[in-house]
Scaffold this active site. Structure first.
Site, mmCIF file in Angstrom:
data_model
loop_
_atom_site.group_PDB
_atom_site.id
_atom_site.type_symbol
_atom_site.label_atom_id
_atom_site.label_comp_id
_atom_site.label_asym_id
_atom_site.label_seq_id
_atom_site.Cartn_x
_atom_site.Cartn_y
_atom_site.Cartn_z
ATOM 1 N N GLU A 114 32.257 39.977 32.778
ATOM 2 C CA GLU A 114 32.776 40.808 31.682
ATOM 3 C C GLU A 114 33.239 39.946 30.502
ATOM 4 O O GLU A 114 33.086 40.333 29.345
ATOM 5 C CB GLU A 114 33.921 41.691 32.201
ATOM 6 C CG GLU A 114 33.405 42.790 33.139
ATOM 7 C CD GLU A 114 34.509 43.485 33.918
ATOM 8 O OE1 GLU A 114 35.302 42.774 34.585
ATOM 9 O OE2 GLU A 114 34.590 44.723 33.866
ATOM 10 N N GLU A 134 32.698 44.056 42.156
ATOM 11 C CA GLU A 134 33.956 44.778 42.387
ATOM 12 C C GLU A 134 33.829 45.824 43.489
ATOM 13 O O GLU A 134 34.776 46.063 44.233
ATOM 14 C CB GLU A 134 34.431 45.457 41.089
ATOM 15 C CG GLU A 134 34.997 44.523 40.043
ATOM 16 C CD GLU A 134 33.954 43.960 39.084
ATOM 17 O OE1 GLU A 134 32.747 44.006 39.396
ATOM 18 O OE2 GLU A 134 34.357 43.478 38.009
HETATM 19 N N1 CO8 Z 1 40.072 35.271 42.723
HETATM 20 C C1 CO8 Z 1 40.892 34.404 43.356
HETATM 21 N N2 CO8 Z 1 40.433 33.323 43.989
HETATM 22 C C2 CO8 Z 1 39.112 33.122 44.011
HETATM 23 C C3 CO8 Z 1 38.208 33.982 43.387
HETATM 24 C C4 CO8 Z 1 38.745 35.103 42.717
HETATM 25 N N3 CO8 Z 1 37.969 35.976 42.027
HETATM 26 N N4 CO8 Z 1 36.959 33.522 43.593
HETATM 27 C C5 CO8 Z 1 37.079 32.409 44.317
HETATM 28 N N5 CO8 Z 1 38.386 32.147 44.572
HETATM 29 C C6 CO8 Z 1 38.955 31.043 45.329
HETATM 30 C C7 CO8 Z 1 38.739 31.220 46.835
HETATM 31 O O1 CO8 Z 1 39.737 32.057 47.376
HETATM 32 C C8 CO8 Z 1 38.842 29.794 47.313
HETATM 33 O O2 CO8 Z 1 40.202 29.428 47.346
HETATM 34 P P1 CO8 Z 1 40.770 28.565 48.612
HETATM 35 O O3 CO8 Z 1 40.020 27.277 48.538
HETATM 36 O O4 CO8 Z 1 42.224 28.431 48.304
HETATM 37 O O5 CO8 Z 1 40.454 29.355 49.834
HETATM 38 C C9 CO8 Z 1 38.217 28.996 46.170
HETATM 39 O O6 CO8 Z 1 38.253 29.855 45.018
HETATM 40 C C10 CO8 Z 1 36.771 28.640 46.433
HETATM 41 O O7 CO8 Z 1 36.075 29.834 46.746
HETATM 42 P P2 CO8 Z 1 35.187 30.002 48.083
HETATM 43 O O8 CO8 Z 1 35.701 29.134 49.175
HETATM 44 O O9 CO8 Z 1 35.075 31.465 48.362
HETATM 45 O O10 CO8 Z 1 33.795 29.404 47.544
HETATM 46 P P3 CO8 Z 1 32.346 29.762 48.062
HETATM 47 O O11 CO8 Z 1 31.440 28.772 47.426
HETATM 48 O O12 CO8 Z 1 32.319 29.907 49.541
HETATM 49 O O13 CO8 Z 1 32.033 31.237 47.462
HETATM 50 C C11 CO8 Z 1 32.015 32.913 45.733
HETATM 51 C C12 CO8 Z 1 31.946 31.403 46.086
HETATM 52 C C13 CO8 Z 1 30.762 33.610 46.291
HETATM 53 C C14 CO8 Z 1 32.042 33.045 44.228
HETATM 54 C C15 CO8 Z 1 33.269 33.530 46.400
HETATM 55 O O14 CO8 Z 1 34.395 32.722 46.065
HETATM 56 C C16 CO8 Z 1 33.575 34.924 45.935
HETATM 57 O O15 CO8 Z 1 32.919 35.854 46.390
HETATM 58 N N6 CO8 Z 1 34.571 35.082 45.055
HETATM 59 C C17 CO8 Z 1 35.007 36.383 44.600
HETATM 60 C C18 CO8 Z 1 34.057 36.938 43.564
HETATM 61 C C19 CO8 Z 1 34.500 38.319 43.152
HETATM 62 O O16 CO8 Z 1 34.551 39.240 43.947
HETATM 63 N N7 CO8 Z 1 34.809 38.475 41.862
HETATM 64 C C20 CO8 Z 1 35.249 39.723 41.292
HETATM 65 C C21 CO8 Z 1 36.732 39.827 41.390
HETATM 66 S S1 CO8 Z 1 37.311 41.397 40.885
HETATM 67 C C22 CO8 Z 1 37.308 41.339 39.184
HETATM 68 O O17 CO8 Z 1 36.930 40.382 38.584
HETATM 69 C C23 CO8 Z 1 37.765 42.586 38.519
HETATM 70 C C24 CO8 Z 1 38.378 42.338 37.187
HETATM 71 C C25 CO8 Z 1 38.966 43.645 36.673
HETATM 72 C C26 CO8 Z 1 40.323 43.852 37.241
HETATM 73 C C27 CO8 Z 1 41.021 45.038 36.696
HETATM 74 C C28 CO8 Z 1 42.554 44.917 36.746
HETATM 75 C C29 CO8 Z 1 43.243 45.455 37.907
#
Ligand code: CO8
Length: 260
Positions: A114, A134
């Protein structure tokens, strides 16, 4: 300004903002959103910057979304506040008087996609992955993805991305028109900066008017939008740069832009 989660660097007339939370894949928390907002205010007011480039720190992510650990405990009123905070910021980016380029250097998911959508131009590294996952968290995109994505790539494809939560490759994103161009990972920064510098070297009143004509015009019925274009076109003839650009062409020399 000093920001904890952002790095700022000036390359001539281009300011590069790097979102710097690589341990969380540059996920946007309220603090980072606030820093981005303040940074935008300063850059907006600074005539030394003509073009802005946004990228992510590290080699894994542009922005992996809103910070899920912050969102998880929110109640509806708090969730609305977080949605509004980022929507306001992304509107500012979209309507900035400066051109904003996204250099998508890895995951651009959810709020990260976004953020990129609010930029004028998106370049992606060939290993980048984009998506609106999401739905997999039990929520909907809340930072204007439900609105900017279909306006950019059409309703059907936008719904498919949001309803499946699928991540797509940079090449697929390019085919959809979600990114302008895909470049090799190690060329992304330089290629985006080169494009930013090229735009910074153009006459800035016309640059701004093109952005305004496209962004505002797209929200109007086409006949009104064409009228609007004529007004902005006419306005160009009040600038020194119009006289200079045309004189330079006729005199077979390079123009000397004054940005006025
Ligand atoms: N938020 C917080 N932490 C995150 C996020 C995130 N979106 N993405 C990754 N991290 C963190 C992980 O928790 C991890 O932290 P830790 O080492 O402390 O465990 C670190 O980053 C590394 O991530 P991974 O170990 O998961 O790395 P991978 O290579 O295994 O995976 C991915 C990478 C596929 C990108 C995976 O991290 C993932 O799926 N992340 C989430 C992606 C996601 O769902 N994004 C959408 C979030 S919702 C959103 O953006 C909505 C916005 C609108 C909100 C409206 C207001 C209320």
């Amino acid at each position: 300004m000093s920001a904890k989660n952002l790095l700022l660097k000036q390359y001539g007339e281009v300011t590069v903002i790097t979102i710097n939370r690589p341990d969380a894949l540059n996920a946007l928390n309220p603090e980072t959103l606030k820093e981005l907002d303040e940074t935008f205010s300063e850059i907006e007011a600074n005539p030394a910057t003509k073009v802005i480039m946004i990228t992510g720190a590290g080699d894994k992510a542009f922005v992996a979304g809103g910070d899920i650990s912050v969102m998880q405990p929110l109640n509806p009123l708090q969730a609305r506040t977080v949605a509004r905070q980022a929507q306001h910021l992304f509107n500012r980016i979209e309507h900035s008087t400066k051109i904003v380029l996204a250099a998508i250097n890895g995951y651009a998911l959810g709020g990260g996609c976004e953020l990129a959508l609010a930029c004028d131009i998106r370049l992606a590294a060939d290993s980048a992955k984009l998506g609106q996952p999401e739905i997999n968290l039990g929520i909907i995109p809340g930072w204007a993805g439900t609105q900017r994505l279909p306006r950019l790539i059409g309703k059907g494809k936008a719904k498919e991305l949001m309803l499946t939560g699928n991540m797509i490759s940079a090449l697929q994103a390019e085919k959809l028109g979600l990114v302008n161009k895909v470049v090799p990972d190690d060329k992304l920064f330089d290629t985006t900066l080169e494009m930013a510098q090229k735009i910074a070297a153009k006459p800035q009143v016309a640059v701004r008017l093109i952005k305004q004509a496209v962004d505002n015009g797209m929200e109007m019925p086409v006949d009104k939008a064409i009228d609007y274009e004529a007004e902005l076109f006419a306005l160009c003839f009040a600038t020194e740069d119009q006289k200079e650009g045309m004189a330079a062409f006729l005199e077979k020399r390079e123009p000397n832009w004054k940005d006025c």
